[in-house]
Design a protein around this motif. Structure first.
Motif, PDB file in Angstrom:
ATOM      1  N   UNK A 186       0.817  -1.207   0.000  1.00  0.00           N
ATOM      2  CA  UNK A 186       0.000   0.000   0.000  1.00  0.00           C
ATOM      3  C   UNK A 186       0.856   1.265   0.000  1.00  0.00           C
ATOM      4  N   UNK A 187       1.819   1.328   0.894  1.00  0.00           N
ATOM      5  CA  UNK A 187       2.588   2.562   1.097  1.00  0.00           C
ATOM      6  C   UNK A 187       3.894   2.558   0.311  1.00  0.00           C
ATOM      7  N   UNK A 188       4.583   1.439   0.296  1.00  0.00           N
ATOM      8  CA  UNK A 188       5.886   1.353  -0.356  1.00  0.00           C
ATOM      9  C   UNK A 188       6.988   1.137   0.664  1.00  0.00           C
ATOM     10  N   UNK A 189       8.101   0.585   0.196  1.00  0.00           N
ATOM     11  CA  UNK A 189       9.189   0.262   1.121  1.00  0.00           C
ATOM     12  C   UNK A 189       9.934   1.493   1.601  1.00  0.00           C
ATOM     13  N   UNK A 190      10.231   2.404   0.719  1.00  0.00           N
ATOM     14  CA  UNK A 190      11.022   3.577   1.118  1.00  0.00           C
ATOM     15  C   UNK A 190      10.310   4.433   2.166  1.00  0.00           C
ATOM     16  N   UNK A 191       9.024   4.760   1.991  1.00  0.00           N
ATOM     17  CA  UNK A 191       8.354   5.516   3.060  1.00  0.00           C
ATOM     18  C   UNK A 191       8.285   4.751   4.376  1.00  0.00           C
ATOM     19  N   UNK A 192       8.198   3.433   4.311  1.00  0.00           N
ATOM     20  CA  UNK A 192       8.155   2.662   5.547  1.00  0.00           C
ATOM     21  C   UNK A 192       9.515   2.631   6.234  1.00  0.00           C
ATOM     22  N   UNK A 193      10.597   2.643   5.481  1.00  0.00           N
ATOM     23  CA  UNK A 193      11.925   2.741   6.103  1.00  0.00           C
ATOM     24  C   UNK A 193      12.105   4.091   6.785  1.00  0.00           C
ATOM     25  N   UNK A 194      11.592   5.134   6.152  1.00  0.00           N
ATOM     26  CA  UNK A 194      11.649   6.462   6.773  1.00  0.00           C
ATOM     27  C   UNK A 194      10.776   6.485   8.030  1.00  0.00           C
ATOM     28  N   UNK A 195       9.597   5.871   7.940  1.00  0.00           N
ATOM     29  CA  UNK A 195       8.722   5.802   9.116  1.00  0.00           C
ATOM     30  C   UNK A 195       9.356   4.995  10.235  1.00  0.00           C
ATOM     31  N   UNK A 196      10.104   3.950   9.878  1.00  0.00           N
ATOM     32  CA  UNK A 196      10.750   3.154  10.920  1.00  0.00           C
ATOM     33  C   UNK A 196      11.806   3.964  11.656  1.00  0.00           C
ATOM     34  N   UNK A 197      12.539   4.788  10.941  1.00  0.00           N
ATOM     35  CA  UNK A 197      13.534   5.621  11.629  1.00  0.00           C
ATOM     36  C   UNK A 197      12.863   6.668  12.514  1.00  0.00           C
ATOM     37  N   UNK A 198      11.735   7.203  12.065  1.00  0.00           N
ATOM     38  CA  UNK A 198      10.998   8.171  12.886  1.00  0.00           C
ATOM     39  C   UNK A 198      10.419   7.505  14.133  1.00  0.00           C
ATOM     40  N   UNK A 199       9.868   6.303  13.983  1.00  0.00           N
ATOM     41  CA  UNK A 199       9.332   5.593  15.144  1.00  0.00           C
ATOM     42  C   UNK A 199      10.431   5.245  16.135  1.00  0.00           C
ATOM     43  N   UNK A 200      11.568   4.809  15.623  1.00  0.00           N
ATOM     44  CA  UNK A 200      12.684   4.446  16.493  1.00  0.00           C
ATOM     45  C   UNK A 200      13.188   5.672  17.253  1.00  0.00           C
ATOM     46  N   UNK A 201      13.292   6.791  16.558  1.00  0.00           N
ATOM     47  CA  UNK A 201      13.753   8.024  17.191  1.00  0.00           C
ATOM     48  C   UNK A 201      12.739   8.533  18.213  1.00  0.00           C
ATOM     49  N   UNK A 202      11.469   8.595  17.816  1.00  0.00           N
ATOM     50  CA  UNK A 202      10.443   9.127  18.715  1.00  0.00           C
ATOM     51  C   UNK A 202      10.246   8.227  19.929  1.00  0.00           C
ATOM     52  N   UNK A 203      10.211   6.925  19.708  1.00  0.00           N
ATOM     53  CA  UNK A 203      10.006   6.019  20.833  1.00  0.00           C
ATOM     54  C   UNK A 203      11.185   5.974  21.775  1.00  0.00           C
ATOM     55  N   UNK A 204      12.383   5.937  21.214  1.00  0.00           N
ATOM     56  CA  UNK A 204      13.566   5.784  22.050  1.00  0.00           C
ATOM     57  C   UNK A 204      14.039   7.059  22.688  1.00  0.00           C
ATOM     58  N   UNK A 205      14.186   8.082  21.902  1.00  0.00           N
ATOM     59  CA  UNK A 205      14.804   9.294  22.422  1.00  0.00           C
ATOM     60  C   UNK A 205      13.802  10.249  23.052  1.00  0.00           C
ATOM     61  N   UNK A 206      12.667  10.414  22.434  1.00  0.00           N
ATOM     62  CA  UNK A 206      11.729  11.416  22.932  1.00  0.00           C
ATOM     63  C   UNK A 206      10.849  10.861  24.054  1.00  0.00           C
ATOM     64  N   UNK A 207      10.188   9.736  23.820  1.00  0.00           N
ATOM     65  CA  UNK A 207       9.218   9.251  24.805  1.00  0.00           C
ATOM     66  C   UNK A 207       9.892   8.494  25.942  1.00  0.00           C
ATOM     67  N   UNK A 208      10.754   7.527  25.619  1.00  0.00           N
ATOM     68  CA  UNK A 208      11.364   6.729  26.691  1.00  0.00           C
ATOM     69  C   UNK A 208      12.331   7.542  27.544  1.00  0.00           C
TER      70      UNK A 208
END
Length: 120
Positions: free
Chosen positions: A69-91
């Motif tokens: 549906x979305x594509x691999x490249x946008x999902x790789x970008x989303x994965x880096x955003x999720x990793x950054x937001x979850x790890x650095x900002x929220x945790x």
């Protein structure tokens, strides 16, 4: 040949991220238990560590459909955003254990996405 080696190294680094995630959370679980006073509730500590299994199960179930549906490249970008937001900002700034669990879930979703999409 050179391109194949580069792809293999990239896939290995992407999957190494998952191992790094599991190793770090199990090594700091003792300090988290002390910080959030979880000595009386070992289930919460196990839930924090096992969040990687839950997040990876969600990602492996949905990643094919999401990739179509979305594509691999946008999902790789989303994965880096999720990793950054979850790890650095929220945790990093979590005040209670439930916010820490939310950050852990977001971080694990990012790691699971990276582990699934990088080898593809």
């Amino acid at each position: 040949m050179r391109h194949t080696v580069l792809v293999a190294i990239t896939a290995a680094i992407g999957n190494m991220l998952r191992g790094w995630d599991i190793t770090t959370i199990t090594s700091i679980a003792l300090y988290i238990k002390r910080e959030f006073h979880l000595e009386a509730s070992p289930v919460m500590e196990v839930l924090l560590v096992a969040m990687s299994v839950f997040g990876t199960a969600i990602i492996t179930t949905l990643y094919g459909w999401v990739s179509d549906v979305v594509g691999r490249r946008p999902m790789l970008i989303a994965s880096s955003h999720l990793y950054f937001a979850g790890g650095l900002i929220i945790m990093l700034w979590s005040r209670n254990f439930y916010v820490l669990l939310l950050g852990r879930l977001l971080e694990v979703l990012g790691v699971g996405l990276a582990a699934m999409f990088i080898p593809v």
